[in-house]
Design a protein around this motif. Structure first.
Motif, PDB file in Angstrom:
ATOM      1  N   ASP A   9       0.833  -1.200   0.000  1.00 40.41           N
ATOM      2  CA  ASP A   9       0.000   0.000   0.000  1.00 40.41           C
ATOM      3  C   ASP A   9       0.874   1.259   0.000  1.00 40.41           C
ATOM      4  N   LEU A  10       1.961   1.217   0.755  1.00 39.49           N
ATOM      5  CA  LEU A  10       2.870   2.359   0.812  1.00 39.49           C
ATOM      6  C   LEU A  10       3.549   2.581  -0.532  1.00 39.49           C
ATOM      7  N   ALA A  11       3.966   1.485  -1.162  1.00 39.18           N
ATOM      8  CA  ALA A  11       4.597   1.599  -2.489  1.00 39.18           C
ATOM      9  C   ALA A  11       3.606   2.158  -3.510  1.00 39.18           C
ATOM     10  N   ASP A  12       2.362   1.714  -3.441  1.00 39.79           N
ATOM     11  CA  ASP A  12       1.328   2.228  -4.341  1.00 39.79           C
ATOM     12  C   ASP A  12       1.142   3.732  -4.151  1.00 39.79           C
ATOM     13  N   HIS A  13       1.174   4.163  -2.881  1.00 36.33           N
ATOM     14  CA  HIS A  13       1.006   5.588  -2.585  1.00 36.33           C
ATOM     15  C   HIS A  13       2.126   6.402  -3.218  1.00 36.33           C
ATOM     16  N   LEU A  14       3.370   5.900  -3.105  1.00 43.33           N
ATOM     17  CA  LEU A  14       4.495   6.625  -3.682  1.00 43.33           C
ATOM     18  C   LEU A  14       4.348   6.779  -5.188  1.00 43.33           C
ATOM     19  N   VAL A  15       3.839   5.728  -5.833  1.00 42.47           N
ATOM     20  CA  VAL A  15       3.696   5.750  -7.290  1.00 42.47           C
ATOM     21  C   VAL A  15       2.477   6.550  -7.735  1.00 42.47           C
ATOM     22  N   ALA A  16       1.350   6.327  -7.053  1.00 47.30           N
ATOM     23  CA  ALA A  16       0.092   6.957  -7.479  1.00 47.30           C
ATOM     24  C   ALA A  16      -0.080   8.375  -6.944  1.00 47.30           C
ATOM     25  N   GLY A  17       0.532   8.641  -5.792  1.00 48.49           N
ATOM     26  CA  GLY A  17       0.410   9.972  -5.214  1.00 48.49           C
ATOM     27  C   GLY A  17      -0.749  10.131  -4.257  1.00 48.49           C
ATOM     28  N   PHE A  18      -1.475   9.052  -3.996  1.00 46.33           N
ATOM     29  CA  PHE A  18      -2.586   9.113  -3.032  1.00 46.33           C
ATOM     30  C   PHE A  18      -2.761   7.736  -2.406  1.00 46.33           C
ATOM     31  N   PRO A  19      -3.313   7.668  -1.179  1.00 46.70           N
ATOM     32  CA  PRO A  19      -3.458   6.389  -0.483  1.00 46.70           C
ATOM     33  C   PRO A  19      -4.621   5.576  -1.028  1.00 46.70           C
ATOM     34  N   ASN A  20      -4.463   4.257  -1.010  1.00 47.86           N
ATOM     35  CA  ASN A  20      -5.582   3.399  -1.401  1.00 47.86           C
ATOM     36  C   ASN A  20      -6.511   3.200  -0.208  1.00 47.86           C
ATOM     37  N   ALA A  21      -7.556   2.403  -0.403  1.00 47.17           N
ATOM     38  CA  ALA A  21      -8.575   2.232   0.637  1.00 47.17           C
ATOM     39  C   ALA A  21      -8.022   1.594   1.901  1.00 47.17           C
ATOM     40  N   LYS A  59      10.801   4.711   6.752  1.00 48.34           N
ATOM     41  CA  LYS A  59      11.017   5.959   6.029  1.00 48.34           C
ATOM     42  C   LYS A  59       9.935   6.169   4.970  1.00 48.34           C
ATOM     43  N   THR A  60       9.514   5.091   4.305  1.00 47.10           N
ATOM     44  CA  THR A  60       8.454   5.212   3.313  1.00 47.10           C
ATOM     45  C   THR A  60       7.174   5.712   3.957  1.00 47.10           C
ATOM     46  N   PHE A  61       6.861   5.191   5.140  1.00 47.70           N
ATOM     47  CA  PHE A  61       5.668   5.653   5.851  1.00 47.70           C
ATOM     48  C   PHE A  61       5.784   7.138   6.172  1.00 47.70           C
ATOM     49  N   ALA A  62       6.947   7.562   6.651  1.00 45.65           N
ATOM     50  CA  ALA A  62       7.151   8.974   6.957  1.00 45.65           C
ATOM     51  C   ALA A  62       7.014   9.827   5.697  1.00 45.65           C
ATOM     52  N   ASP A  63       7.453   9.301   4.564  1.00 39.40           N
ATOM     53  CA  ASP A  63       7.391  10.053   3.308  1.00 39.40           C
ATOM     54  C   ASP A  63       5.972  10.312   2.843  1.00 39.40           C
ATOM     55  N   VAL A  64       5.043   9.398   3.155  1.00 34.22           N
ATOM     56  CA  VAL A  64       3.665   9.578   2.669  1.00 34.22           C
ATOM     57  C   VAL A  64       2.776  10.290   3.682  1.00 34.22           C
ATOM     58  N   LEU A  65       3.277  10.521   4.888  1.00 34.94           N
ATOM     59  CA  LEU A  65       2.491  11.276   5.866  1.00 34.94           C
ATOM     60  C   LEU A  65       2.315  12.716   5.403  1.00 34.94           C
ATOM     61  N   ASP A  66       1.151  13.262   5.639  1.00 38.06           N
ATOM     62  CA  ASP A  66       0.939  14.681   5.393  1.00 38.06           C
ATOM     63  C   ASP A  66       1.879  15.472   6.297  1.00 38.06           C
ATOM     64  N   ARG A  67       2.414  16.568   5.789  1.00 38.60           N
ATOM     65  CA  ARG A  67       3.414  17.334   6.547  1.00 38.60           C
ATOM     66  C   ARG A  67       2.845  17.951   7.821  1.00 38.60           C
ATOM     67  N   GLU A  68       1.524  18.006   7.942  1.00 39.32           N
ATOM     68  CA  GLU A  68       0.904  18.540   9.158  1.00 39.32           C
ATOM     69  C   GLU A  68       0.357  17.429  10.050  1.00 39.32           C
ATOM     70  N   ALA A  69       0.586  16.167   9.671  1.00 40.39           N
ATOM     71  CA  ALA A  69      -0.071  15.040  10.345  1.00 40.39           C
ATOM     72  C   ALA A  69       0.240  14.971  11.835  1.00 40.39           C
ATOM     73  N   VAL A  70       1.491  15.216  12.221  1.00 40.23           N
ATOM     74  CA  VAL A  70       1.867  15.070  13.631  1.00 40.23           C
ATOM     75  C   VAL A  70       2.395  16.369  14.223  1.00 40.23           C
ATOM     76  N   THR A  71       2.055  17.490  13.606  1.00 34.26           N
ATOM     77  CA  THR A  71       2.495  18.782  14.141  1.00 34.26           C
ATOM     78  C   THR A  71       1.979  18.960  15.565  1.00 34.26           C
ATOM     79  N   GLY A  72       2.904  19.125  16.498  1.00 35.67           N
ATOM     80  CA  GLY A  72       2.545  19.319  17.898  1.00 35.67           C
ATOM     81  C   GLY A  72       2.141  18.072  18.646  1.00 35.67           C
TER      82      GLY A  72
END
Length: 202
Positions: A53-65, A96-109
């Motif tokens: 799923d993470l690899a798919d996100h990197l390629v497609a640019g969005f998360p699957n279901a 690292k792949t998981f961190a790469d697909v997280l939204d940049r505001e996901a864990v702010t604060g």
């Protein structure tokens, strides 16, 4: 309303020492929260189950279901416990792949406890030169104590340096950080959807 704790485990085997450490940290954190009068729920994310799923996100640019609810859980968490095995003196590629697909505001604060496992205690420095800077970049509130577990740590009995002592100290810091924060507002993605009956009435 209970606090939401999301545990991210990047272990590759079943069972894994990474997951074992993650479970210990989660239990110690929930216990510490109880002592502060706070209830909590724990959700464990095994990244190995989402590797494709993470690899798919990197390629497609969005998360699957399958991956979307995982990312949403992290974004809505009151605290995150992140545990990875150490390879080549850094976090795993899966982590690292998981961190790469997280939204940049996901864990702010968000209070975050970082931890790792490795084949030798020499890898413990990876927590400070890799894990902590990564979450600093994501603007998370990383607690002071990071926990590393080498093979010799499992079952160690030295009361001043044992793994259990480090787990308890780190969990206490995370629980204190969570308890000091106001309850996160729970939002529903359908809150803003107009009432169908009202639409029909014009």
């Amino acid at each position: 309303m209970p606090r939401r704790i999301v545990v991210i485990s990047a272990g590759l085997s079943t069972p894994s020492s990474t997951r074992l450490l993650a479970d210990r940290l989660a239990t110690a954190t929930t216990d510490a929260l109880v002592r502060q009068g706070e209830q909590s729920t724990v959700e464990v994310v095994e990244l190995r189950e989402h590797a494709r799923d993470l690899a798919d996100h990197l390629v497609a640019g969005f998360p699957n279901a399958a991956l979307r609810p995982v990312l949403e859980s992290v974004e809505q968490a009151d605290a995150v416990i992140a545990v990875t095995p150490i390879f080549s003196a850094s976090y795993s590629g899966l982590f690292k792949t998981f961190a790469d697909v997280l939204d940049r505001e996901a864990v702010t604060g968000t209070p975050v406890l970082v931890a790792a496992t490795g084949g030798t205690a020499r890898h413990s420095l990876a927590l400070e030169h890799a894990m902590r800077p990564l979450f600093a970049y994501l603007r998370a509130a990383v607690v002071p104590t990071a926990v590393f577990a080498a093979p010799e740590d499992w079952g160690a009995s030295d009361t001043t340096t044992s793994l259990e002592d480090r787990v308890e100290r780190a969990a206490g810091e995370l629980a204190a950080a969570v308890a000091a924060r106001p309850l996160r507002a729970r939002t529903d993605e359908f809150d803003d959807v107009p009432d169908f009956t009202a639409l029909l009435k014009g």
